[in-house]
Design a protein around this motif. Structure first.
Motif, short mmCIF file in Angstrom:
data_model
loop_
_atom_site.label_atom_id
_atom_site.label_comp_id
_atom_site.label_asym_id
_atom_site.label_seq_id
_atom_site.Cartn_x
_atom_site.Cartn_y
_atom_site.Cartn_z
N THR A 87 44.52 34.83 45.38
CA THR A 87 44.20 35.91 44.45
C THR A 87 43.03 35.50 43.56
OG1 THR A 87 46.50 36.64 44.41
CG2 THR A 87 45.11 37.36 42.60
N ILE B 260 41.99 37.90 38.02
CA ILE B 260 43.17 38.76 38.12
C ILE B 260 44.42 37.96 37.79
CG2 ILE B 260 44.61 40.10 39.71
CD1 ILE B 260 42.06 41.01 41.09
N TRP C 98 39.03 44.33 45.71
CA TRP C 98 40.41 43.84 45.75
C TRP C 98 41.35 45.02 46.01
CZ3 TRP C 98 42.14 39.45 46.96
CH2 TRP C 98 43.46 39.05 46.66
N ASP D 73 43.74 46.13 44.30
CA ASP D 73 44.44 46.68 43.14
C ASP D 73 44.47 48.20 43.15
OD1 ASP D 73 41.70 46.71 42.75
OD2 ASP D 73 41.79 46.24 40.62
N SER E 203 47.74 48.88 44.85
CA SER E 203 48.96 48.48 44.15
C SER E 203 49.10 49.10 42.76
CB SER E 203 49.01 46.96 44.03
OG SER E 203 47.83 46.46 43.41
N ASN E 204 48.02 49.65 42.23
CA ASN E 204 48.05 50.25 40.89
C ASN E 204 47.72 51.74 40.98
OD1 ASN E 204 47.89 50.94 38.23
ND2 ASN E 204 46.29 49.47 37.69
N GLY F 247 41.54 43.64 37.83
CA GLY F 247 42.80 44.21 38.28
C GLY F 247 43.00 45.62 37.80
N TYR F 248 42.04 46.13 37.00
CA TYR F 248 42.10 47.51 36.52
C TYR F 248 40.78 48.23 36.82
CZ TYR F 248 46.27 46.13 33.96
OH TYR F 248 47.52 45.69 33.63
N ARG G 91 49.48 43.94 49.88
CA ARG G 91 48.61 44.82 49.11
C ARG G 91 49.35 45.70 48.11
NH1 ARG G 91 45.27 46.37 54.62
NH2 ARG G 91 44.65 44.21 55.07
N HIS H 56 50.88 43.79 42.41
CA HIS H 56 49.91 43.84 41.31
C HIS H 56 50.45 43.01 40.15
CE1 HIS H 56 46.99 45.11 38.42
NE2 HIS H 56 46.41 45.93 39.27
N GLY I 84 54.62 46.96 37.88
CA GLY I 84 54.15 46.70 39.24
C GLY I 84 55.03 45.74 40.00
#
Length: 666
Positions: free
Chosen positions: A338, A342, A430, A432, A435-436, A469-470, A496, A499, A505
């Motif tokens: 990772t 992140i 990535w 994210d 996952s987000n 990550g955002y 994947r 998060h 998450g």
């Protein structure tokens, strides 16, 4: 899928025995002492089963390729081969450049597996029926037969793993007493080791259960027994064994081995025997016939999308997996894979240390099926392009969305699906956005994603907007801890949906650690057929099955289109094609290290393990393009010497024995 209840067995074993507690390779552990172990397995059913289950500690954990632990049954081999460059502090960080000897070599399987061999032998020779039907608990004849079959399998598998690492090793035809200072054993010949393993496997194949497929579970598998070997697992092991022993390393191709003898002059390595390839072919055919009776099949996603095929394969139990270890280390691996920013944003360590060598990056094919070095491949090493990123796929309000990596090196464009599933390169998005949900729109333009960078001149995202990550920037340059030496991060096996920084998450996803899977055996079958008869149509049949599942043209299609000709029927060309395919298909799965050794190409150009390995210039910048200048990833060359075709027997064992002879060159 719920966690397999065979995990309970593993947790019990961890409580019974610690992998680091074995100090004598003939010992048994805990209260299973040498003096009372036979009585112990006769006391009551629970104790009998408990003793037998310690054999499961011989299962490798190939998911742990980020680090090395004692016992030799993890997967340091990916970092000890030309696949990875490991920058985590520890044994694997510099082992390539420092080398090892019989004093310093780690990851020895010797003690762990000889303990298993002794335990299995005690149970095979001593376990009996306990009680009878109607008792609160009992072990009847059928259960004893099954438990002993498992012991025969694990004794065979332990010898196989030792043979793979050390070459010819002692076969113990008696249950040695570890308290006996005179217990000492010489090495058996390669052919004697093969015979001992085959003898155990014949019993296992006859007495093990046939399958773990079950309609009684939602997954379609008997989830409480997935780690228990079946007939199919034993057939697979026999095929792997006979391919190993037909290969040059153990079949007359290692000149130093041919000169090795025991102290009494007994020769340990055989001269070349072409019939060993025939035996390997027959064993593989037996296994594949069994597989094709509905027991195993190459995994394909519901939509047969190649990008999903090669991702989902490693994310859940499926019919391609022949055998897997329920104990796994994916959280450790994902921390090393990772991006640093992140991980640290989530309050974790620096991570981001598991680099991929440039040589491995270049080994992945183009989407047209050609190698990067082939004429007509469309590969371009310089310039920049926008590249669709399959790892960012998500579905929102009925729309399937993929993000595009903008302004990335053209070397990463038009590559095969396995490349995008395995490598994080400079400028790659990535997952994210997968996952987000807060980052997801119904189009790429309305979605956000974090861009992963390694060059020095692009600063990380800072609070308050936007955080890594955002939908920000995750920089992993080498001025801070936690970075890959090569400018690439390994990405294979990363889940994947995880998060680390979203409060609600997913933090972890369970999946098994694969030991055997079908694609490996398809490629082995193609290999042995080519050694026997290069004109066999089954060679490209099985080779192309693996390629087609991965979404690239097979050799038949390329021959017919004229894209690549002269391979089919050409023994050397097919051999090279199989070497290349195994390198890509089995990346990080613990095979490459042993493949280049059994083929005897680790000191040759086509499989070299020594010398300098390269990557991007981690001291460089993206704006002036200095980051994209290929350079050596280590200050010193990696060491490979011919002695490294076999692992040294550790010095402590040599010092305790008057009969063992060391491997050549050590």
């Amino acid at each position: 899928m719920k966690k397999y209840t065979i995990l309970n067995l593993v947790f019990i074993l961890c409580a019974i025995v610690g992998l680091n507690s074995c100090t004598d390779y003939l010992s048994v552990e805990d209260d299973f002492s040498a003096s009372d172990s036979k009585d112990y397995i006769l006391r009551d059913p629970g104790q009998s089963r408990r003793f037998q289950r310690t054999i499961y500690l011989a299962m490798p954990n190939y998911s742990n390729y980020a680090s090395a632990s004692a016992g030799g049954l993890d997967n340091p081999w990916a970092s000890m081969s030309d696949e990875l460059s490991n920058n985590a502090i520890g044994t694997l960080q510099n082992i390539g450049t420092l080398g090892y000897n019989s004093f310093t070599a780690s990851s020895h399987r010797w003690q762990t597996l000889y303990k298993t061999i002794r335990t299995a032998s005690i149970y095979i020779n001593g376990a009996q029926v306990i009680g009878k039907q109607g008792d609160p608990d009992f072990v009847d004849e059928a259960e004893i037969k099954s438990l002993k079959a498992e012991c025969h399998f694990f004794r065979a598998y332990s010898y196989y793993l030792l043979l793979e690492q050390y070459g010819p090793i002692p076969v113990l035809d008696q249950i040695a007493d570890p308290s006996d200072a005179h217990s000492d054993f010489e090495r058996n010949s390669v052919d004697e080791v093969i015979a001992a393993i085959e003898k155990d496997l014949a019993i296992a194949i006859n007495d093990l259960n046939p399958t773990r497929i079950s309609n009684a579970y939602p997954s379609g598998f008997q989830e409480d027994r997935l780690a228990v070997p079946t007939i199919g697992v034993a057939l697979a092991l026999r095929a792997k064994l006979l391919v190993l022993t037909a290969s040059p390393l153990l079949n007359g191709g290692f000149s130093e081995g041919l000169a090795l003898t025991n102290l009494d002059g007994k020769k340990l390595f055989p001269n070349y025997d072409a019939n060993k390839w025939v035996k390997a072919r027959d064993a593989l055919k037996n296994f594949l016939d069994y597989a094709e009776q509905g027991n195993y099949e190459l995994y394909r996603s519901a939509s047969n999308d190649p990008n999903l095929n090669i991702y989902e394969l490693f994310q859940r139990y499926n019919k391609e997996i022949i055998w897997a270890n329920p104990a796994q280390s994916w959280s450790t691996v994902e921390a090393a894979q990772t991006p640093r920013d992140i991980t640290t944003t989530a309050g974790g360590g620096t991570g981001s240390t598991l680099g991929v060598t440039q040589q491995m990056v270049d080994a992945f094919f183009m989407k047209n099926g050609l190698a990067t070095t082939d004429a007509g491949s469309t590969y371009e090493a310089t310039g920049f392009a926008n590249v669709l990123n399959p790892a960012t796929r998500f579905v929102k309000s009925g729309s399937t969305v993929y993000m595009t990596d903008s302004n990335v090196l053209k070397a990463y464009a038009n590559r095969e699906p396995r490349f995008y599933a395995a490598v994080t390169y400079h400028g790659k998005s990535w997952h994210d956005v997968v996952s987000n949900p807060a980052l997801q729109g119904t189009t790429p333009a309305t979605s956000k994603v974090t861009k992963v960078l390694f060059a020095r001149d692009v600063p990380s995202s800072k609070a308050p907007s936007p955080l890594p990550g955002y939908g920000g920037i995750a920089n992993n340059d080498n001025r801070l801890g936690g970075f890959p030496k090569t400018g690439y991060l390994c990405y294979k096996n990363s889940n994947r949906t995880i998060h680390p920084t979203v409060g609600s998450g997913i933090r972890s996803v369970y999946r098994p650690s694969i030991i055997f899977r079908l694609a490996d055996f398809y490629l082995l079958y193609a290999e042995v057929l080519n050694e026997i008869d290069p004109s066999s149509p089954d060679i490209v049949k099985y080779l192309d099955l693996v390629r087609n599942r991965a979404g690239i043209p097979g050799y038949v299609a390329m021959e017919n289109s004229g894209a690549k000709t002269g391979v089919i029927g050409n023994k050397n060309a097919i051999r090279n094609a199989i070497v290349a395919e195994r390198r890509v298909e089995l990346f990080t799965e613990g095979q490459r290290y042993f493949d280049v050794r059994r083929w005897m190409i680790a000191d040759k150009v086509e499989g070299r393990q020594g010398g300098f390995f390269t990557g991007m210039n981690m001291d460089g910048e993206a704006n002036d393009l200095s980051f994209f200048q290929i350079r050596n990833s280590d200050p010193n060359a990696r060491i490979f010497e011919r002695s490294m075709y076999l692992y040294p027997i550790q010095m402590s064992e040599m010092q305790n024995s008057k009969k063992l002879v060391q491997n050549p060159g050590w």
